[in-house]
Design an enzyme around this catalytic site. Sequence first.
Site, PDB file in Angstrom:
ATOM      1  N   CYS A 101       0.804  -1.218   0.000  1.00 11.74           N
ATOM      2  CA  CYS A 101       0.000   0.000   0.000  1.00 11.74           C
ATOM      3  C   CYS A 101       0.839   1.271   0.000  1.00 11.74           C
ATOM      4  O   CYS A 101       0.452   2.261  -0.624  1.00 11.74           O
ATOM      5  CB  CYS A 101      -0.975  -0.012   1.164  1.00 11.74           C
ATOM      6  SG  CYS A 101      -0.176  -0.167   2.753  1.00 11.74           S
ATOM      7  N   HIS A 146      -1.948   0.601   7.203  1.00  7.58           N
ATOM      8  CA  HIS A 146      -2.307   0.928   5.822  1.00  7.58           C
ATOM      9  C   HIS A 146      -1.849   2.354   5.521  1.00  7.58           C
ATOM     10  O   HIS A 146      -1.604   3.146   6.429  1.00  7.58           O
ATOM     11  CB  HIS A 146      -3.830   0.805   5.668  1.00  7.58           C
ATOM     12  CG  HIS A 146      -4.298   0.792   4.256  1.00  7.58           C
ATOM     13  ND1 HIS A 146      -3.748  -0.025   3.299  1.00  7.58           N
ATOM     14  CD2 HIS A 146      -5.291   1.493   3.630  1.00  7.58           C
ATOM     15  CE1 HIS A 146      -4.370   0.176   2.150  1.00  7.58           C
ATOM     16  NE2 HIS A 146      -5.314   1.093   2.325  1.00  7.58           N
ATOM     17  N   ASP A 148      -8.202   5.846  -1.817  1.00  8.20           N
ATOM     18  CA  ASP A 148      -7.333   4.719  -1.488  1.00  8.20           C
ATOM     19  C   ASP A 148      -6.903   4.021  -2.778  1.00  8.20           C
ATOM     20  O   ASP A 148      -7.633   3.193  -3.317  1.00  8.20           O
ATOM     21  CB  ASP A 148      -8.064   3.737  -0.567  1.00  8.20           C
ATOM     22  CG  ASP A 148      -7.110   2.690  -0.023  1.00  8.20           C
ATOM     23  OD1 ASP A 148      -5.955   2.636  -0.505  1.00  8.20           O
ATOM     24  OD2 ASP A 148      -7.522   1.938   0.884  1.00  8.20           O
TER      25      ASP A 148
END
Lengths: 658, 315
Positions: A405, A449, A465
Site C-alpha cells: 500500500c 495501511h 485509497d
Amino acid sequence: MKLDSTLNTHLVYGLLICVVLICAPHAEHLPLWVNSLSVVLLGWRAYLAYSDKPLPPRWLLLAIVAGSVGGILINFHTLFGREAGVTLLILLAALKLLEVRSARDATIMIYFACFIMITTFFYSQSILMALFMVATLLAILTTWVHLQSGTLALRPRFRIAGILLLQAIPLTLVLFVLFPRIQGPLWGLPQDAYASSGLDDKMSPGSVGHLALSDAVAFRVAFDGQPPQRDQMYWRGPVLLNFDGHTWTPGQRDAAHIKPKMDNLEYPIDYTVTLEPHNKTWLFTLEMPTHISVPAGMTYDFQVQQNSPVTSRLRYTAHSQLGYRANTEEDTRQLQRALTIPRDLNPRAQQLAGEWRANSGSDAAIMNTALAYFSREDFYYTLSPPPLGTNEIDDFLFGTRKGFCEHYASSFVFLMRAAGVPARVVTGYQGGEYNNYGHYYIVRQSDAHAWAEVWLRGRGWVRIDPTAAIAPARVEFGMAAALPESDSAALPLMVRAQSPGLINAPSWLINLRFNLDALNFRWNQWVLGYNPERQFAFLSRMGMEEITWQRMAFTMMGGMALLAGLFTLLMLRQLTVRNTDEAQHLYLKFCRKLSSKGIVRGTHEGPQDFAIRITQIKPQLAPAISDITARYVALRYGNQFDTGAMQALRRAVAAFKL
Amino acid sequence: MLAALRQQFRSWLFRPKIESGTVTLNQRRIFIIPTRQGIGFVFVLLVMMLGDINYSLSLGYVLTFLLGTTALMTMLHTFRNMAQLDIRAGRAESVFAGDMAQFVFHFHNNGRLPRYHLKLHDGNGHCVTFDIPAQQSVEIKLPLPAAQRGWLSSSRLTLFTEFPLGLYHAWSYLQFDTRCLVYPKPAAPQPLPASPEQSGTGKFIVSGDEDFSGLRSYVAGDALPRIAWKALAREQGLQVKQFNAQQGQALWLDWALLPVTIEHKLEILTRWVLDADALGLRYGLRLPDIELPPEQSTTHRVECLRALALCGLPK
C-alpha cells in the site's frame, strides 16, 4: 538465636529452583552469553551443593562480577536502562547464590528474587505470565518457610506456603481495587522502557509492509450500535506531507494555529478504543473524529494527538462522522505544501502527470484518470516488492509494478502533486476483525495501511485509497485476501483468519484463538489497564460517592480488616478442640431450664439422684425427666456412641417444658 | 533519663511473675514485633511499589500486594504458632556442679495445628528448638550450666518463634518455680577416712593387715602414712595402700576431719559419699549444721548429697 553456619542442601536446591524460575521468562530476550553464563553458574552451584564442596573464594566471584559488568558494557554500552539493568540483576542473582552461606544470605536471596520477579513485567503482563508468577511465588514461599523451619518436610512446607498465598489473594483483590492509584511515571523513564512496534511518523517503501507480518494487536474497538462497513473503517494516524523522493514525513508544526474545520457531517458513530501503548503521541480514530473522551487535540491536518506519548494501555471513547467535508477553505500555504515535489526526480511520472493535466478539465477528473490508470495497468499487490532505484516512483510505475500500500499511496500522491492537485499521504489502520466472543473489533499491526487525501475545491480533503483500485479485496476483506497465495502463506494465522475466503486453519482453532483474545481483552481492560481513571469509573459504578483518596484508603482498610478478622477467626478455631461432649452440653441445657424455675441441681447430685428429687417436686413431668436422664446416662456413660440417640436426646431436651 | 524510664516501662510491662502449675499461652502473654528482616522486607516492598507506580505495572501491583498481604498475615501465623500452648514445668534431676542441669518442660498442643520451630532459651545463649505435633505433648529439656552448688532456678526463660517467614518475632516469658538441686562438684579421687572407731581424732590410722585390699597409684593429696614405702623400695613407683573397712562397721565422714576451705571440704565430702556408697559401706555424714547417722541406701546417699549441696545455704 544462633543461625546455622552451613545451610541445608535442600534449602540450596530450593533457592536454585527459585532463581531458575525468576530467570526463565527473561531467557528469550537476554543475549546468548548471559543465558549461558547463568546456566553455568547455577549448574556450578547445584554441583557444589550435591557434592558438598566448599563455595568458591570471594576473589573469584568478584572477578566474575567484574567480567559480567564488562560484558554488559560491551553489549549494551551502558549499565542503566531496562535491558542492561535486568541483565545485571540476573547475573548478580546467579552469583549471589554462589555466596549464600548463612540463613541471612538466604533471606537476602529471597528478597532479591521477589524484586527480580517485577522486572519480568516490563516484557509481558499476559495471563500466562500471571499464572507463572503465582507458581514462582509458591516456590519462593515454600523455600522461605524452609529457611525458617529447619527440617520440615516438603509437603507441609508446600501446604503452609499455599495457605499463605490463598489468604493473600482476597486481600490482594481488595488492595488492587481500592489502593489509590497514582499515574506514573514518577521520574523520567529510560528510552527503552517500552517496546514500540507499530506505525512510525515516516513512510518509505517497505515501512508499512514489515508490519504486515505482525499479528500484534494495535488496538481494540467496541462500537455502540451498528458497526460501520469494513470499507469505511479508516483509522486515521499520522498525516505525511513532505516528500524527499524516498521518505514521507509530517508537515511543519508551524501550522498549529490553523484550526481544522468540518462541515456537512453525517453518519455519526460512537465507539470505545483500547489502545495498546505505542510510545507515540497520536491516537487512532475513525475518519473524521469530532469528539474524544481523553485530553487530546486535533491538528490542522485532522490528527488526534496527546501531549505525551502513550506509554500504558489507553482507553477512550470517541465520536466520529463517517460523512464529512474537511477544510473546504484550506490555507493557501498548506495547499502550496501539498503540491511540492522534488522536481529533479522521477521525470517520467512528472511527464505522465503533465499529460493528464493537459487532457483533463478538473482536479477530480485527473484523480479519476489516475485511479483508472492503476486499475487498468498490470499492478500487483504484494508483500515482497522488488527493490527500487533512485527514481523510485518511476521505477515502480513503469518498471516493477509490484508493491504494497505504501508504494501505491506514495506514487498516487506524487502523480497528483505533479499534475497540480494538492494531495498528501495518510497512514493508519484499515479494517479490523470482529471477535464474536467479545463483540469487539481487533485491529492488528498487520492492518496498517497508507492511503491518500486529495484536496478538491468545494469538497475539501477527500480520501482516495489507490490500493483499493488495484486490490479491492484489501479494503473489503483484509490483506490476506488481497495478497497472492504465495505471500499470504507467510502471514501469521490470525491475520489470515480474517478473510472468510481464505480460512485454511481448522475452525475450532480459530474459535479458540478468538476466545483467548476475548479473555485477553477483558484482562487488558480490567487488570492491566486499571489506572486512576478506570479505578474512578469502577468505584463510582459500584456506588461510591465522592471518590477521594482518603475515602478509598478508608474503605480499603475496612475491607482488609474485615477479611483479616475473618481469617483470624478461622485460624484460631484450630487451636482449641471442643472438649465438652455434646450429651453433657444438652443435659446442662436441661438443668438450666429447671434452674430457671428454681430447681437447682446440687454439685453433689448425680443425674439419677437429681431425677428422683425433681420427680418428687414435679410428678407430672416424671416421664420426660426419666426419659432425658436415661438417654443422657446411656450416652455419656455407656460405651456406644450413636448419632440417632444424640438426636433423640436433643429433641427431648428441646421439647421439655415446665 | 529516657533510658531509665524505658527500662522502668519494660520492667513493668514484662514484670516477672513466677508461675507454678500449668501455664496457657493466651494473647496477654504473647508479645509480637517485626524482626529486623521484617523491616527490611518492608523496604523491599516499598521499592517494588515505586517501580509499579513509575512503570504502571499492573501485575507488579498484584505481586507487591500479594507479598505485602502475605507478610501481614504471617503476623497471625506467627502468633498462632505459639498461642494456646499449655506448658508445665517438670522435675529437674539433680546434677553435680560443673555439669549441665536439664530443666524439663512439658508442652501440650491441644489444637489441630502442628507447631513448628519453637525455641526456648535463657538470656545467655542456651537454646533448644522443637516442634509439637497436633494434639500431642512433648517433653523439652533445656540444658543450663550448673556452676555452683545449691538451688539453681531456671530464671526467666523466653519461648519464641519466628515461623513461618521470620518477619515477626513472637515471644512469651516463662518463669516457673522449678529449681534444680546442684550437688558440690566431687573432688578428685580421695582415700576414704580410716577406721570408724577412731574417727574424730583427726588422724588417719592404718588398720590391720587383714583389711588390706591392695595398692593403687599415688594421687596428689594422699595421706603420707598410707604410702607403700616398701613398694617404693622395690622400685614399683609411688603407691598407696588401700584398705577395706569391714562390713557392718560405720564410717563417719566428718567435716571436722578436713583442714581445707569450706567449698573444698564439701567437694571432698561429696567424693567420699560417692565412693563410700559405691563401695557399699555404711557411712554417716557430719556437717556443722546437720548430722546424718550411718546408713547404706540410695535414699541416704541422696540425703547426704542434698545436705552437702545446701550446707550453709537457705533450704
